[in-house]
Design an enzyme around this catalytic site. Structure first.
Site, PDB file in Angstrom:
ATOM      1  N   CYS A 141      -2.735   9.594   1.763  1.00 16.34           N
ATOM      2  CA  CYS A 141      -1.600   8.840   0.594  1.00 16.34           C
ATOM      3  C   CYS A 141      -2.697   8.983  -0.408  1.00 16.34           C
ATOM      4  CB  CYS A 141      -1.703   7.251   1.179  1.00 16.34           C
ATOM      5  SG  CYS A 141      -3.343   6.771   1.803  1.00 16.34           S
TER       6      CYS A 141
ATOM      7  N   GLU B 231       1.167  -1.326   0.708  1.00 18.84           N
ATOM      8  CA  GLU B 231       0.057   0.141   0.059  1.00 18.84           C
ATOM      9  C   GLU B 231       1.090   1.157   0.132  1.00 18.84           C
ATOM     10  OE1 GLU B 231      -2.920  -0.410   0.053  1.00 18.84           O
ATOM     11  OE2 GLU B 231      -3.515  -1.882   0.744  1.00 18.84           O
TER      12      GLU B 231
HETATM   13  P1  NAD Z   1       8.511   4.969   5.098  1.00 22.99           P
HETATM   14  O1  NAD Z   1       8.326   4.644   3.703  1.00 22.99           O
HETATM   15  O2  NAD Z   1       8.842   6.455   5.226  1.00 22.99           O
HETATM   16  O3  NAD Z   1       8.287   4.334   5.972  1.00 22.99           O
HETATM   17  C1  NAD Z   1       7.050   3.580   5.545  1.00 22.99           C
HETATM   18  C2  NAD Z   1       7.518   2.760   7.008  1.00 22.99           C
HETATM   19  O4  NAD Z   1       8.625   1.186   6.043  1.00 22.99           O
HETATM   20  C3  NAD Z   1       8.524   2.731   8.264  1.00 22.99           C
HETATM   21  O5  NAD Z   1       7.742   2.025   9.598  1.00 22.99           O
HETATM   22  C4  NAD Z   1       9.418   2.279   8.217  1.00 22.99           C
HETATM   23  O6  NAD Z   1      10.957   1.900   8.616  1.00 22.99           O
HETATM   24  C5  NAD Z   1       9.513   1.032   6.879  1.00 22.99           C
HETATM   25  N1  NAD Z   1      10.539   1.055   6.339  1.00 22.99           N
HETATM   26  C6  NAD Z   1      11.202   1.918   5.173  1.00 22.99           C
HETATM   27  N2  NAD Z   1      12.002   1.226   5.063  1.00 22.99           N
HETATM   28  C7  NAD Z   1      12.196   0.436   4.853  1.00 22.99           C
HETATM   29  C8  NAD Z   1      12.547  -1.062   4.580  1.00 22.99           C
HETATM   30  N3  NAD Z   1      13.809  -0.645   3.833  1.00 22.99           N
HETATM   31  N4  NAD Z   1      12.482  -2.413   4.787  1.00 22.99           N
HETATM   32  C9  NAD Z   1      11.546  -2.499   5.716  1.00 22.99           C
HETATM   33  N5  NAD Z   1      11.173  -1.349   6.601  1.00 22.99           N
HETATM   34  C10 NAD Z   1      10.714  -0.500   5.797  1.00 22.99           C
HETATM   35  O7  NAD Z   1       6.353   6.069   4.731  1.00 22.99           O
HETATM   36  P2  NAD Z   1       6.231   7.286   5.986  1.00 22.99           P
HETATM   37  O8  NAD Z   1       6.961   8.287   5.548  1.00 22.99           O
HETATM   38  O9  NAD Z   1       6.316   7.020   7.211  1.00 22.99           O
HETATM   39  O10 NAD Z   1       4.462   7.239   4.932  1.00 22.99           O
HETATM   40  C11 NAD Z   1       4.313   8.602   4.247  1.00 22.99           C
HETATM   41  C12 NAD Z   1       4.121   7.120   2.333  1.00 22.99           C
HETATM   42  O11 NAD Z   1       3.361   6.394   3.064  1.00 22.99           O
HETATM   43  C13 NAD Z   1       3.832   8.245   1.762  1.00 22.99           C
HETATM   44  O12 NAD Z   1       3.825   7.855   0.324  1.00 22.99           O
HETATM   45  C14 NAD Z   1       2.121   7.488   1.322  1.00 22.99           C
HETATM   46  O13 NAD Z   1       1.703   7.857   0.425  1.00 22.99           O
HETATM   47  C15 NAD Z   1       2.399   6.411   1.625  1.00 22.99           C
HETATM   48  N6  NAD Z   1       0.996   4.895   2.684  1.00 22.99           N
HETATM   49  C16 NAD Z   1       0.485   4.776   1.458  1.00 22.99           C
HETATM   50  C17 NAD Z   1      -0.631   4.343   2.099  1.00 22.99           C
HETATM   51  C18 NAD Z   1      -1.621   3.895   1.305  1.00 22.99           C
HETATM   52  O14 NAD Z   1      -3.085   3.040   1.448  1.00 22.99           O
HETATM   53  N7  NAD Z   1      -1.240   3.387  -0.242  1.00 22.99           N
HETATM   54  C19 NAD Z   1      -1.779   4.829   3.378  1.00 22.99           C
HETATM   55  C20 NAD Z   1      -0.743   5.157   4.466  1.00 22.99           C
HETATM   56  C21 NAD Z   1       0.286   6.481   3.644  1.00 22.99           C
END
Ligand code: NAD
Length: 491
Positions: A297, A263
């Protein structure tokens, strides 16, 4: 708001271990995560991240718990999720306030997020009596053939900061009734929200004398997330976050033939046609573009306006943006709160620079707000920029309140612009013309996972399957038949 009294009402300490197996909190000695509120810049508290050893302990307990939990009849698993929903109802105000203070969304949105958790519990309770398969005619005489669904095992949930509690619940409530157990790696930016959720669920586990490993929590940075993605004992990883993160997670899990629900980022557009009710459209745009300070998102990032009404819509929008009150999100008079942190503010400022460098034009220029009441340094003004869809910056998701406006001349062109980005989460058309609405919803219309008519792009109902196409990752979670992703099919 007194954050310490809210934490204590939720049973959370300001120096808390970041990892737990049910109600058992581990003596973690990983990195320290300091959580600062974007509301006022104050320290909420410190959490120690899970180590490899903590992770191993969690996985072992989760696997043991799975052996018991999968034997519990599905409707009884639903009863546990019903109790979890009731426990959330009892803590709704405190948890909503913590979400608002740690993440920076309005108190109403914080409450709304907890309500989404409650709603998915209700949905999951009903689902627990409806998990079904199909019967098919066999080509062999005296035989029958059917497809049935079995639980998978340990489900890993990696979540983003902007929905610090609901995304976990969307996944966990469904995973539990399907007979799975869960291990959760929340965002490092909102660890206290996760600890509060774990406390609520662990009380339900204790009260029912269930195995503690039913719900495990491992706070930490990306390295802790990688423990999950590279772990052969986690058959399904549901990861919510940026496309950049999803690309890494997807690859890692695929290498070991695990399943994923991804997602990821969105770049959502609204089309406004000459046959739209402009007043409804303006409300939809403003709410979609500045709600949660552009950190959803499903935030409206692009506005595709018919050339005949372009100047009128632009003028109305500029006037609406002048009325937006920015400030403490716990004060209900404010419409827009802060960004999550200063890194996010820098991304916003870089994007504004890039708009100008790329040839876009700032109509509402934005900027950081300083002074009393804005001490966290995370408050910014929303931006409107005129741009064309091909600009690099327009093709990218900037997680901030920046809205690009552009013109179109016919409906096919509008749909082409709407689809002309790498992401495919949410989309919307504002029109009272049935032909235009149907063109947008047809297979040759919007290519997004969510297509709305006469409402904005943001938000979702838990009853439907939620997710998006292309670089949004293709995953579906929450309602409808999204549960099938949490089970293995057997013929
Ligand atoms: P992010 O990608 O920085 O982090 C999300 C999560 O992934 C965190 O828990 C982080 O620690 C973890 N993570 C990061 N790199 C990783 C890796 N290599 N392996 C495993 N885990 C890892 O995102 P964010 O800044 O917290 O959130 C914003 C983003 O999330 C935006 O792009 C938004 O559109 C997206 N988002 C999407 C949805 C959806 O349903 N499509 C919902 C909410 C947020």
């Amino acid at each position: 708001m007194n954050i310490q009294s809210i934490l204590s009402s939720l049973g959370v300490e300001s120096k808390n271990s970041g990892a737990a197996i049910g109600a058992k909190w581990l003596t973690t000695n990983g990195n320290t995560i300091s959580s600062f509120s974007p509301v006022d810049g104050n320290l909420i508290g410190e959490v120690t991240a899970a180590t490899e050893k903590d992770y191993e302990d969690c996985i072992r307990s989760a696997q043991e718990a799975f052996l018991d939990w999968r034997m519990v009849p599905a409707p009884q698993r639903g009863e546990i999720v019903r109790q979890f929903g009731d426990a959330l109802r009892a803590k709704k105000e405190d948890l909503g306030a913590l979400v608002s203070y740690e993440m920076g969304k309005s108190y109403q949105e914080g409450l709304g997020e907890v309500q989404e958790m409650i709603d998915i519990c209700d949905f999951a309770v009903g689902l627990s009596r409806q998990l079904s398969g199909i019967t098919l005619h066999s080509e062999r005489t005296q035989h029958r053939m059917y497809e049935q669904y079995h639980p998978l095992g340990v489900v890993g949930i990696i979540s983003a900061f902007n929905f610090p509690v609901a995304v976990w619940a969307w996944n966990a409530a469904i995973a539990w009734v399907c007979g799975n157990v869960c291990i959760w790696k929340p965002s490092e930016k909102t660890p206290f929200c996760a600890i509060a959720c774990q406390k609520i669920m662990s009380n339900v586990i204790k009260k029912n004398n269930l195995p503690e490993g039913l719900s495990c929590l491992v706070n930490g940075f990306a390295d802790v997330g990688e423990m999950i993605t590279s772990c052969d004992d986690v058959p399904l990883v549901s990861a919510t976050g940026s496309t950049e993160m999803g690309r890494k997670v997807g690859k890692k899990v695929a290498e070991r033939f695990g399943k994923t629900i991804l997602e990821l980022g969105g770049n959502n557009a609204m089309i406004i046609t000459p046959e739209a009710d402009i007043n409804i459209a303006i409300v939809g745009v403003v709410f979609g573009a500045i709600g949660t300070a552009g950190q959803r998102c499903t935030t409206t990032r692009r506005l595709i306006i018919h050339e005949s009404i372009y100047d009128d819509v632009k003028a109305k929008l500029v006037s609406a943006y002048k009325q937006i009150k920015i400030g403490n999100p716990l004060d209900e008079n404010n419409h827009m709160g802060p960004l999550i942190d200063k890194d996010s503010v820098n991304c916003y400022l870089n994007a504004i620079e890039k708009i100008v460098d790329d040839g876009g034009k700032l109509v509402v220029p934005g900027g950081v707000i300083n002074g009393a009441g804005y001490d966290s340094g995370c408050y910014v003004k929303p931006v409107i920029a005129e741009a064309t869809n091909d600009l690099n910056i327009v093709q990218t998701e900037t997680f901030a309140p920046i809205l690009y406006i552009m013109k179109y001349s016919n409906i096919s062109e509008a749909i082409e612009i709407q689809n002309g980005v790498p992401q495919g989460l949410s989309s919307s058309i504002m029109t009272n013309n049935l032909r235009e609405a149907e063109a947008f919803l047809a297979h040759s219309g919007s290519d997004c996972g969510i297509a709305n008519v006469n409402i904005g792009t943001s938000g979702a109902e838990i009853g439907g399957a939620f997710g998006g196409e292309k670089e949004t990752g293709g995953g579906r979670e929450s309602g409808s038949d999204a549960w099938k992703a949490y089970m293995r099919r057997q013929t």
